[in-house]
Scaffold this motif. Structure first.
Motif, PDB file in Angstrom:
ATOM      1  N   SER A 125       0.806  -1.224   0.000  1.00 39.42           N
ATOM      2  CA  SER A 125       0.000   0.000   0.000  1.00 39.42           C
ATOM      3  C   SER A 125       0.835   1.268   0.000  1.00 39.42           C
ATOM      4  N   MET A 126       2.098   1.179   0.419  1.00 38.98           N
ATOM      5  CA  MET A 126       2.958   2.349   0.437  1.00 38.98           C
ATOM      6  C   MET A 126       4.024   2.319  -0.662  1.00 38.98           C
ATOM      7  N   ASP A 127       3.845   1.462  -1.650  1.00 39.44           N
ATOM      8  CA  ASP A 127       4.822   1.391  -2.735  1.00 39.44           C
ATOM      9  C   ASP A 127       4.973   2.730  -3.446  1.00 39.44           C
ATOM     10  N   ILE A 128       3.887   3.494  -3.504  1.00 36.23           N
ATOM     11  CA  ILE A 128       3.936   4.783  -4.200  1.00 36.23           C
ATOM     12  C   ILE A 128       4.927   5.734  -3.545  1.00 36.23           C
ATOM     13  N   PHE A 129       5.158   5.570  -2.225  1.00 40.55           N
ATOM     14  CA  PHE A 129       6.093   6.456  -1.533  1.00 40.55           C
ATOM     15  C   PHE A 129       7.500   6.343  -2.118  1.00 40.55           C
ATOM     16  N   GLY A 130       7.887   5.148  -2.538  1.00 39.87           N
ATOM     17  CA  GLY A 130       9.241   4.955  -3.043  1.00 39.87           C
ATOM     18  C   GLY A 130       9.332   4.861  -4.551  1.00 39.87           C
ATOM     19  N   ILE A 131       8.266   5.232  -5.253  1.00 39.40           N
ATOM     20  CA  ILE A 131       8.234   5.042  -6.706  1.00 39.40           C
ATOM     21  C   ILE A 131       9.334   5.821  -7.411  1.00 39.40           C
TER      22      ILE A 131
END
Length: 356
Positions: A125-131
């Motif tokens: 769910s937090m993959d977007i933070f490290g995109i």
């Protein structure tokens, strides 16, 4: 209004060849500035704006956009710690790529200690933070750290349809800007980073995935080019089962025992499928992380269903959104471990229940 967070942001190092203006947007009518923040906001280049009533994140960001005259608008949340040179790094990106519609910077989470937060990482769910550390460009970014070109934004603004506390509005806005500019993605800048401490001081926060689910439920209808139908979620499957199974029982197709087995089987299959995915992504076996991961998935999916039901949109059951910016998505085209497990186990469950 945490001065320990806000003062370092307001005192960030400026690029030599850029004019920087800060807008400290306060959406709490009862909030008061500390003495140190009052002094910081009295300096040139800083404006403090307080809403007379609570407007929510979308309307407050829109007010900031309208107040600013800048060519580029950087959004930073009030719970992040930016790198000291973040403005310099973004300015370099603008100089080198002035034609971009915007830039995404990394949002780094500290190494999780609590099993709940390890599950947050494992469920993706937090993959977007490290995109920004793994992609050269992407369709959207989180508003904790994202820069937009004003020309690319035009008259677009954040939608008030989404939850006031946030959830889905950042995806929606990015896609609006992207579609307005021939579906060009935002460019990633790995050096323009911020650190995001864990919410709740690493205590479990269940309201956030539920709110994200509600917000994200708006996306398929708002952006139908990116929508597709997929497996029903666990809450959707249970809802359809509670509506359909009594009819099948009354018609004599199945027994009450078979119906009960089916409901229990749905819960077991969803737990197995999600648990295997959590183990695979976390590369470890932790019962606590697995249980939290299953709970996070279910709560998020409850939010998706709640959002659709609250608008009376039953046709949205099974409707999904492509967060990677891909269009022309055929139904059930995704393939991953979780879906494969469901493809295998659900036919077995149906066959078992029909045999009872």
């Amino acid at each position: 209004m945490n001065e320990a967070i806000l003062l370092p942001i307001l005192n960030l190092r400026h690029p030599d060849d850029a004019i920087v203006q800060f807008f400290l947007m306060c959406d709490n009518p009862n909030a008061e500035l500390s003495a140190a923040l009052k002094e910081a906001c009295s300096q040139p280049g800083v404006q403090f704006i307080k809403n007379e009533v609570n407007l929510g994140v979308s309307a407050t960001r829109n007010r900031g956009i309208d107040l600013s005259l800048a060519d580029w608008i950087l959004f930073l949340d009030d719970d992040i710690i930016p790198a000291e040179d973040i403005l310099v790094r973004y300015a370099e990106g603008i100089r080198n790529h002035p034609e971009e519609i915007g830039f995404i910077g990394p949002i780094d989470l500290p190494a999780p200690k609590h099993p709940f937060n390890k599950a947050v990482i494992a469920n993706g769910s937090m993959d977007i933070f490290g995109i920004a550390r793994v992609k050269e460009g992407f369709a959207w970014g989180a508003t904790a750290n994202i820069l937009f070109n004003r020309k690319a934004i035009g008259n677009l603004r954040f939608s008030a349809a989404f939850p006031k506390l946030g959830g889905g509005e950042d995806v929606d806005f990015s896609y609006q800007v992207r579609d307005r500019n021939h579906r060009k993605s935002l460019k990633c800048i790995s050096g323009a980073s911020v650190t995001h401490p864990w919410w709740g001081n690493e205590t479990p926060v269940w309201s956030r995935p539920f709110r994200y689910g509600i917000g994200n439920s708006y996306l398929p209808n708002r952006h139908p080019a990116y929508a597709y139908y997929d497996f029903l979620t666990a809450p959707e499957t249970l809802l359809v089962s509670f509506l359909l199974l009594p009819v099948l029982i009354l018609l004599g197709f199945i027994s009450w025992t078979a119906a009960l087995y089916f409901i229990l089987g749905v819960l077991v299959i969803e737990a197995i499928a999600t648990g295997i995915q959590i183990i695979k992504r976390s590369k470890s076996f932790s019962p606590a992380v697995i249980v939290y991961g299953i709970g996070l998935r279910f709560i998020y999916e409850m939010g998706l269903l709640q959002g659709s039901l609250s608008r009376g949109q039953l046709q949205e059951i099974g409707l999904r959104f492509n967060f990677e910016g891909k269009t022309a998505n055929p139904p059930f085209y995704h393939s991953n471990t979780r879906r494969l497990v469901k493809w295998v186990l659900y036919p077995v469950l149906v066959a078992l229940c029909l045999s009872l």
